[in-house]
Design a protein around this motif. Structure first.
Motif, PDB file in Angstrom:
ATOM      1  N   GLY A 167       0.784  -1.231   0.000  1.00 34.17           N
ATOM      2  CA  GLY A 167       0.000   0.000   0.000  1.00 34.17           C
ATOM      3  C   GLY A 167       0.810   1.272   0.000  1.00 34.17           C
ATOM      4  N   GLN A 168       0.067   2.373   0.072  1.00 36.74           N
ATOM      5  CA  GLN A 168       0.609   3.741   0.108  1.00 36.74           C
ATOM      6  C   GLN A 168       1.434   4.067  -1.143  1.00 36.74           C
ATOM      7  N   ALA A 169       2.516   4.836  -0.993  1.00 36.19           N
ATOM      8  CA  ALA A 169       3.172   5.423  -2.159  1.00 36.19           C
ATOM      9  C   ALA A 169       3.996   4.400  -2.945  1.00 36.19           C
ATOM     10  N   ASP A 170       4.327   4.755  -4.186  1.00 34.52           N
ATOM     11  CA  ASP A 170       5.155   3.852  -4.986  1.00 34.52           C
ATOM     12  C   ASP A 170       6.065   4.551  -5.988  1.00 34.52           C
ATOM     13  N   ASN A 198       6.939  -0.365  -4.586  1.00 29.67           N
ATOM     14  CA  ASN A 198       6.083  -0.154  -3.428  1.00 29.67           C
ATOM     15  C   ASN A 198       6.856   0.389  -2.231  1.00 29.67           C
ATOM     16  N   GLN A 199       6.177   1.301  -1.525  1.00 29.06           N
ATOM     17  CA  GLN A 199       6.761   1.926  -0.328  1.00 29.06           C
ATOM     18  C   GLN A 199       7.283   0.871   0.654  1.00 29.06           C
ATOM     19  N   ALA A 200       6.554  -0.237   0.766  1.00 29.48           N
ATOM     20  CA  ALA A 200       6.959  -1.279   1.722  1.00 29.48           C
ATOM     21  C   ALA A 200       8.336  -1.838   1.362  1.00 29.48           C
ATOM     22  N   GLY A 237       5.153  -1.312  17.806  1.00 31.10           N
ATOM     23  CA  GLY A 237       4.121  -1.385  18.834  1.00 31.10           C
ATOM     24  C   GLY A 237       4.254  -0.316  19.902  1.00 31.10           C
ATOM     25  N   ARG A 238       4.964   0.764  19.589  1.00 34.07           N
ATOM     26  CA  ARG A 238       5.107   1.866  20.558  1.00 34.07           C
ATOM     27  C   ARG A 238       4.589   3.141  19.928  1.00 34.07           C
ATOM     28  N   SER A 239       3.684   3.777  20.609  1.00 39.05           N
ATOM     29  CA  SER A 239       3.034   4.963  20.077  1.00 39.05           C
ATOM     30  C   SER A 239       3.351   6.160  20.969  1.00 39.05           C
ATOM     31  N   GLY A 269       9.725  14.016  14.649  1.00 40.09           N
ATOM     32  CA  GLY A 269       8.388  13.483  14.392  1.00 40.09           C
ATOM     33  C   GLY A 269       8.236  13.187  12.910  1.00 40.09           C
ATOM     34  N   CYS A 270       8.329  11.884  12.572  1.00 39.65           N
ATOM     35  CA  CYS A 270       8.106  11.443  11.190  1.00 39.65           C
ATOM     36  C   CYS A 270       6.832  10.613  11.235  1.00 39.65           C
ATOM     37  N   ASP A 271       5.834  11.116  11.964  1.00 35.62           N
ATOM     38  CA  ASP A 271       4.677  10.306  12.316  1.00 35.62           C
ATOM     39  C   ASP A 271       3.451  10.629  11.482  1.00 35.62           C
ATOM     40  N   ALA A 293       8.987  15.965  10.031  1.00 31.16           N
ATOM     41  CA  ALA A 293       9.431  15.685   8.661  1.00 31.16           C
ATOM     42  C   ALA A 293       8.355  14.884   7.934  1.00 31.16           C
ATOM     43  N   GLY A 294       8.329  15.000   6.615  1.00 32.21           N
ATOM     44  CA  GLY A 294       7.413  14.221   5.790  1.00 32.21           C
ATOM     45  C   GLY A 294       5.979  14.715   5.923  1.00 32.21           C
ATOM     46  N   ASP A 295       5.037  13.757   5.852  1.00 35.01           N
ATOM     47  CA  ASP A 295       3.614  14.113   5.908  1.00 35.01           C
ATOM     48  C   ASP A 295       3.251  14.828   7.209  1.00 35.01           C
ATOM     49  N   GLN A 299       4.954  12.520  -5.337  1.00 33.97           N
ATOM     50  CA  GLN A 299       6.014  13.207  -4.598  1.00 33.97           C
ATOM     51  C   GLN A 299       6.026  12.934  -3.098  1.00 33.97           C
ATOM     52  N   GLY A 300       4.928  12.396  -2.557  1.00 40.65           N
ATOM     53  CA  GLY A 300       4.812  12.281  -1.098  1.00 40.65           C
ATOM     54  C   GLY A 300       5.987  11.558  -0.460  1.00 40.65           C
ATOM     55  N   MET A 301       6.272  10.367  -0.952  1.00 41.79           N
ATOM     56  CA  MET A 301       7.371   9.585  -0.389  1.00 41.79           C
ATOM     57  C   MET A 301       8.714  10.259  -0.685  1.00 41.79           C
ATOM     58  N   ASN A 302       8.853  10.782  -1.902  1.00 43.28           N
ATOM     59  CA  ASN A 302      10.141  11.369  -2.297  1.00 43.28           C
ATOM     60  C   ASN A 302      10.493  12.589  -1.455  1.00 43.28           C
ATOM     61  N   VAL A 303       9.532  13.480  -1.303  1.00 42.10           N
ATOM     62  CA  VAL A 303       9.830  14.692  -0.546  1.00 42.10           C
ATOM     63  C   VAL A 303      10.037  14.356   0.932  1.00 42.10           C
ATOM     64  N   SER A 304       9.324  13.368   1.427  1.00 35.84           N
ATOM     65  CA  SER A 304       9.496  12.957   2.827  1.00 35.84           C
ATOM     66  C   SER A 304      10.898  12.385   3.047  1.00 35.84           C
ATOM     67  N   MET A 305      11.361  11.569   2.106  1.00 35.22           N
ATOM     68  CA  MET A 305      12.724  11.029   2.230  1.00 35.22           C
ATOM     69  C   MET A 305      13.737  12.169   2.129  1.00 35.22           C
TER      70      MET A 305
HETATM   71  P1  FAD Z   1       4.075   7.904   6.792  1.00 39.15           P
HETATM   72  O1  FAD Z   1       4.458   7.034   5.658  1.00 39.15           O
HETATM   73  O2  FAD Z   1       2.642   8.202   6.992  1.00 39.15           O
HETATM   74  O3  FAD Z   1       4.686   7.240   8.080  1.00 39.15           O
HETATM   75  C1  FAD Z   1       4.356   7.669   9.368  1.00 39.15           C
HETATM   76  C2  FAD Z   1       4.572   6.521  10.316  1.00 39.15           C
HETATM   77  O4  FAD Z   1       4.436   6.999  11.645  1.00 39.15           O
HETATM   78  C3  FAD Z   1       3.557   5.423  10.150  1.00 39.15           C
HETATM   79  O5  FAD Z   1       4.227   4.196   9.994  1.00 39.15           O
HETATM   80  C4  FAD Z   1       2.720   5.481  11.420  1.00 39.15           C
HETATM   81  O6  FAD Z   1       2.264   4.209  11.826  1.00 39.15           O
HETATM   82  C5  FAD Z   1       3.699   6.053  12.394  1.00 39.15           C
HETATM   83  N1  FAD Z   1       3.070   6.785  13.503  1.00 39.15           N
HETATM   84  C6  FAD Z   1       2.064   7.665  13.441  1.00 39.15           C
HETATM   85  N2  FAD Z   1       1.805   8.181  14.654  1.00 39.15           N
HETATM   86  C7  FAD Z   1       2.672   7.607  15.500  1.00 39.15           C
HETATM   87  C8  FAD Z   1       2.896   7.743  16.892  1.00 39.15           C
HETATM   88  N3  FAD Z   1       2.192   8.587  17.644  1.00 39.15           N
HETATM   89  N4  FAD Z   1       3.869   7.007  17.481  1.00 39.15           N
HETATM   90  C9  FAD Z   1       4.623   6.147  16.727  1.00 39.15           C
HETATM   91  N5  FAD Z   1       4.440   6.002  15.394  1.00 39.15           N
HETATM   92  C10 FAD Z   1       3.486   6.722  14.784  1.00 39.15           C
HETATM   93  N6  FAD Z   1       1.276   8.437  -1.627  1.00 39.15           N
HETATM   94  C11 FAD Z   1       1.349   8.179  -2.931  1.00 39.15           C
HETATM   95  O7  FAD Z   1       2.233   8.724  -3.595  1.00 39.15           O
HETATM   96  N7  FAD Z   1       0.461   7.323  -3.521  1.00 39.15           N
HETATM   97  C12 FAD Z   1      -0.533   6.714  -2.814  1.00 39.15           C
HETATM   98  O8  FAD Z   1      -1.343   5.985  -3.359  1.00 39.15           O
HETATM   99  C13 FAD Z   1      -0.618   6.955  -1.451  1.00 39.15           C
HETATM  100  N8  FAD Z   1      -1.560   6.373  -0.719  1.00 39.15           N
HETATM  101  C14 FAD Z   1      -1.591   6.575   0.604  1.00 39.15           C
HETATM  102  C15 FAD Z   1      -2.520   5.897   1.357  1.00 39.15           C
HETATM  103  C16 FAD Z   1      -2.540   6.058   2.732  1.00 39.15           C
HETATM  104  C17 FAD Z   1      -3.563   5.297   3.530  1.00 39.15           C
HETATM  105  C18 FAD Z   1      -1.618   6.931   3.366  1.00 39.15           C
HETATM  106  C19 FAD Z   1      -1.615   7.106   4.858  1.00 39.15           C
HETATM  107  C20 FAD Z   1      -0.696   7.621   2.596  1.00 39.15           C
HETATM  108  C21 FAD Z   1      -0.674   7.460   1.217  1.00 39.15           C
HETATM  109  N9  FAD Z   1       0.255   8.119   0.425  1.00 39.15           N
HETATM  110  C22 FAD Z   1       0.322   7.859  -0.890  1.00 39.15           C
HETATM  111  C23 FAD Z   1       1.155   9.107   0.978  1.00 39.15           C
HETATM  112  C24 FAD Z   1       2.542   8.583   1.213  1.00 39.15           C
HETATM  113  O9  FAD Z   1       2.483   7.281   1.703  1.00 39.15           O
HETATM  114  C25 FAD Z   1       3.197   9.557   2.165  1.00 39.15           C
HETATM  115  O10 FAD Z   1       3.383  10.811   1.516  1.00 39.15           O
HETATM  116  C26 FAD Z   1       4.528   9.082   2.670  1.00 39.15           C
HETATM  117  O11 FAD Z   1       4.421   7.796   3.203  1.00 39.15           O
HETATM  118  C27 FAD Z   1       4.994  10.060   3.734  1.00 39.15           C
HETATM  119  O12 FAD Z   1       6.004   9.479   4.486  1.00 39.15           O
HETATM  120  P2  FAD Z   1       6.149   9.794   6.045  1.00 39.15           P
HETATM  121  O13 FAD Z   1       7.313   8.997   6.481  1.00 39.15           O
HETATM  122  O14 FAD Z   1       6.168  11.249   6.230  1.00 39.15           O
HETATM  123  O15 FAD Z   1       4.806   9.320   6.721  1.00 39.15           O
END
Ligand code: FAD
Length: 612
Positions: free
Chosen positions: A65-68, A132-134, A156-158, A189-191, A328-330, A341-347
């Motif tokens: 799922g998510q970005a690719d 895939n992002q994974a 498992g830590r929030s 905070g990359c959360d 950082a990131g989203d 761009q979501g994943m790219n700009v976050s990285m």
């Molecule tokens: P994220 O990838 O969101 O990672 C944040 C991480 O922080 C997550 O693993 C989360 O579990 C963890 N987290 C959150 N809160 C806490 C907390 N309090 N304590 C500990 N951990 C926490 N982009 C695309 O380009 N194409 C797509 O189709 C697409 N689909 C998406 C679908 C979904 C459901 C989501 C959520 C995003 C999608 N995106 C998509 C956006 C893309 O995935 C993001 O732009 C990118 O992942 C941003 O990276 P990030 O590291 O900033 O945040």
């Protein structure tokens, strides 16, 4: 790849020797193991002297799922991490994009109206790929597992809250229903978009929702649509738009499907959409072609919204204090996924912050360096949001409108942007003014080092000059020799090396006590002559230095043009008569172009950042 410097070690050179574990206080706590958090964690994991932890709310690594979309620029960064080749092998390569519109003679049928090259020639040595992002997460996790610190996310830590103290940050966590607390010197905070860290430092995402619902699904499918293995943008007459993104492995496909406009107060979740609704919508748009899903791998629905925070750290405006908490990131910018761009700009955020944190935590730079993170990355996010707003508007424009007809043109015109190579950091304490640009017209100050082919002098190996950088927080100085007989080129470089390495000189000032001569600034040179005209043993000591525990010579600092692949002096508009110096930051951005002998200006600039 260089290894065995400190003695022979059998086995996989990527697997670094593990550093002893200790109980020092935490230096950096990263919250969230998405692309932003893992980029930062993978970088920091290479430094055993820095204690890093990364916590993640999910119970384990992401699977789908998510970005690719992985831009050329992100691939350049992956090269620095050492896993670009793995990604290239596994990913789908976006070579061309096709455009489909209603047939003017039968508007309920779509026809192909255009085909464009995805990345212009020569923009990067790296392709634009889809993975895939994974799997991108997996690459970072492998880097971390093989690093000296063997860093692993704590799943498992929030994080539930934090408090900034004078010299640290106190963080509370929920771990299987139990409250825990940790202290760290810095918290990042990359959360993600619903960031807890953002809320805790009082920052808010501000912006607009476009009230447009979109669906996304990853499918293994059967179809008669001929361009299913091309990135394709399909605009139907009355049924909306589909974006086809072929995926890694040759069979998987992602479809972005435009759904209905939402009312101002409505959320997409209120619509109770199912994947069958998405498949039906895609079939209406694709007519006369159709798709049949053999397996739905992942799907989601979302609303477009472009939002960002006013700063990416906890240092309030006008406050002279260096930041302790970053986002950082989203967590600090969100945008629609279609610009990829979501994943790219976050990285990119993680990569920008990483070397700055390393420099500060190793005592090589003042904490004020950390202020440049928010300033530089906020400007990048703002540009992305402007681009994304326009892109999303054009994609959702009514059929036949002028906006809709601009889409193909806009796509082609902004190729550099989507490739991630148009980011330019403004002159500042970490970027020099652009006044020596005529010396190297193809290396733009503030922009990423545009790599070019060279041949290594010592072993005749063809390679890319940009690939000498690693995720080691070192600055790179490329010295381009002036024209003249080979011995005169060597002598010009020798004079530069003497000025850099003399007692009380720049290298003395910025190199940590007892470290290798290239520990802070990695000086490398490119000659204009053929690589057979000089030997590595002719080179000055700084370009053929002794290093490591055994005092072994480093043979990999001098290069020549590669006439078969293109002459780097021609390709990058280098002044052949004068030569020049190109200073590159640890994150592969050109900090400045300088005249070859201007060691005084180089020293003033670098000693303003690095303290040794
Ligand atoms: P994220 O990838 O969101 O990672 C944040 C991480 O922080 C997550 O693993 C989360 O579990 C963890 N987290 C959150 N809160 C806490 C907390 N309090 N304590 C500990 N951990 C926490 N982009 C695309 O380009 N194409 C797509 O189709 C697409 N689909 C998406 C679908 C979904 C459901 C989501 C959520 C995003 C999608 N995106 C998509 C956006 C893309 O995935 C993001 O732009 C990118 O992942 C941003 O990276 P990030 O590291 O900033 O945040």
């Amino acid at each position: 790849m260089q290894f065995h410097l400190n003695g022979f070690r059998p086995g996989d050179p990527d697997l670094k020797e593990a550093a002893p574990r200790d109980a020092r206080p935490l230096d950096v706590l990263i919250v969230g193991a998405g692309p932003a958090g893992l980029t930062l964690a993978a970088y920091l994991s290479g430094f055993p002297e820095i204690r890093t932890a990364i916590v993640e709310r999910r119970s384990g690594p992401m699977e789908k799922g998510q970005a690719d979309g992985v831009s050329c620029r992100s691939m350049e960064m992956f090269q620095c991490f050492g896993f670009a080749e793995r990604v290239m092998r596994e990913a789908y390569w976006v070579n061309e994009a096709t455009f489909w519109k209603p047939d003017p003679d039968a508007p309920d049928r779509i026809v192909r109206t255009g085909r464009v090259q995805d990345v212009e020639d020569g923009l990067s040595e790296m392709p634009h790929v889809i993975l895939n992002q994974a799997r991108v997460h997996d690459m970072y996790l492998d880097v971390m597992r093989s690093s000296p610190t063997r860093l692993e996310p704590l799943y498992g830590r929030s994080v539930t809250g934090l408090e900034v103290e004078d010299d640290a940050v106190s963080v509370t966590l929920d771990h299987a229903g139990r409250a825990e607390s940790v202290r760290a010197r810095y918290v990042v905070g990359c959360d993600g978009a619903r960031s807890t860290v953002r809320g805790a430092i009082g920052r808010k995402l501000v912006g607009q929702a476009a009230h447009q619902a979109w669906g996304v699904m990853d499918l293994l499918l059967d179809t008669d649509f001929p361009d299913i293995r091309f990135k394709s943008l399909i605009q139907s007459a009355d049924e909306g738009t589909v974006l086809v993104i072929p995926r890694e492995g040759g069979y998987l496909v992602r479809l972005y499907v435009e759904l209905d406009a939402l009312n101002p107060e409505e959320r997409v979740s209120h619509r109770n959409l199912e994947v069958t609704d998405l498949i039906s919508a895609a079939n209406r748009i694709l007519a006369p072609y159709s798709i049949e899903a053999a397996e739905v791998v992942w799907w989601s629905v979302y609303e477009i919204g472009q939002r960002m925070t006013d700063a990416f750290d906890d240092a309030a405006g006008g406050d002279d204090r260096a930041p302790r908490v970053f986002i950082a990131g989203d967590a600090c910018h969100t945008h629609s996924p279609k610009a990829g761009q979501g994943m790219n700009v976050s990285m990119g955020d993680g990569f920008n912050l990483a070397w700055k944190l390393v420099s500060v935590l190793r005592g090589q730079a003042d904490p004020s360096l950390l202020k440049s993170y928010s300033r530089e990355r906020r400007a990048v996010a703002k540009a992305l949001i402007d681009f994304d707003e326009e892109w999303a508007r054009l994609m959702s424009a009514p059929p036949g409108s002028r906006s809709q007809s601009k889409l193909q043109h806009y796509f082609a015109q902004h190729g550099r942007y989507t490739a991630g190579v148009s980011v330019r950091y403004e002159p500042s304490d970490v970027i020099l003014a652009d006044d020596a640009a005529p010396l190297a017209r193809g290396f733009s100050t503030g922009m990423r080092l545009h790599s070019a082919p060279v041949i290594r002098l010592a072993d005749g190996r063809p390679m890319q000059i940009g690939h000498v950088q690693r995720t080691d927080a070192r600055w790179l100085l490329l010295a381009f020799a002036p024209a003249g007989p080979p011995s005169a080129q060597r002598d010009a470089l020798a004079r530069l090396c003497d000025a850099l390495a003399c007692e009380g000189g720049l290298l003395d000032a910025i190199t940590p006590e007892g470290a290798d001569i290239d520990a802070a600034l990695d000086v490398r040179a490119v000659l204009q002559c053929h690589h057979t005209e000089l030997a590595i043993t002719d080179m000055p000591r700084l370009l053929f230095p002794r290093k490591g525990r055994l005092g072994l010579r480093d043979y990999e600092k001098v290069f020549c043009p590669d006439p078969r692949a293109g002459d780097i002096f021609e390709m990058r508009g280098l002044d052949r008569e004068a030569g020049c110096m190109v200073l590159v930051r640890p994150d592969q951005y050109v900090a400045g172009v300088l005249p070859l002998g201007d060691v005084a200006r180089l020293s003033t600039f670098l000693t303003g950042i690095l303290t040794g």
